[in-house]
Design an enzyme around this catalytic site. Structure first.
Site, short mmCIF file in Angstrom:
data_model
loop_
_atom_site.label_atom_id
_atom_site.label_comp_id
_atom_site.label_asym_id
_atom_site.label_seq_id
_atom_site.Cartn_x
_atom_site.Cartn_y
_atom_site.Cartn_z
N TYR A 27 0.79 -1.22 0.00
CA TYR A 27 0.00 0.00 0.00
C TYR A 27 0.82 1.27 0.00
CZ TYR A 27 -4.27 -2.61 0.92
OH TYR A 27 -5.33 -3.46 0.83
N GLY A 31 -1.82 4.69 -3.68
CA GLY A 31 -2.55 3.57 -4.25
C GLY A 31 -1.96 2.23 -3.88
N HIS A 41 -4.26 5.80 5.29
CA HIS A 41 -3.85 7.19 5.07
C HIS A 41 -4.21 7.64 3.65
CE1 HIS A 41 -0.82 10.47 4.59
NE2 HIS A 41 -1.35 10.79 5.76
N ASP A 42 -3.94 6.80 2.65
CA ASP A 42 -4.27 7.15 1.27
C ASP A 42 -5.77 7.37 1.10
OD1 ASP A 42 -1.62 6.90 0.62
OD2 ASP A 42 -1.84 5.06 -0.54
N ASP A 76 -3.39 12.01 9.35
CA ASP A 76 -1.94 11.94 9.56
C ASP A 76 -1.61 11.42 10.95
OD1 ASP A 76 -1.55 12.91 7.01
OD2 ASP A 76 -0.87 14.89 7.64
#
EC number: 3.1.1.4
Length: 107
Positions: A27, A31, A41-42, A76
């Site tokens: 990951y 992507g 997080h993405d 974050d």
């Protein structure tokens, strides 16, 4: 932003991590399976600017009045704490994404 994310990681891990994790697991990198810190997080970034945070009595605290900035800060903060919780299993060798068998989960 990535710089602020790095600063939060530096607060909890003692090092500026985002670039260490760019090719880590399936990951990490946009992507991009383990740890799922990068995945979560993405997904969070995909839904959401600069924000404020502080470190108070050892905890990261998101500040400011803008709810979107607080939400981004929280993305974050959660990822930084996830990296901290999994630092004992971190392997600095790059992980070839071709070894990933599972499809990415939907956010």
């Amino acid at each position: 932003n990535l710089w602020q994310f790095g600063r939060e990681n530096q607060e909890v891990m003692g090092q500026h991590l985002p670039f260490h994790y760019l090719s880590y697991g399936c990951y990490c990198g946009w992507g991009g399976i383990e740890p799922k810190c990068c995945y979560v997080h993405d997904c969070c970034y995909g839904k959401l600017d600069l924000y404020t945070y502080s470190k108070e009595t050892g905890d990261l605290v998101c500040g400011g009045d803008d709810p979107c900035q607080k939400q981004l800060c929280e993305c974050d903060r959660v990822a930084a704490l996830c990296f901290q919780d999994n630092k004992d299993t971190y392997d600095q060798k790059p992980y070839n994404a071709e070894n990933c068998q599972e499809a990415s989960e939907a956010c």
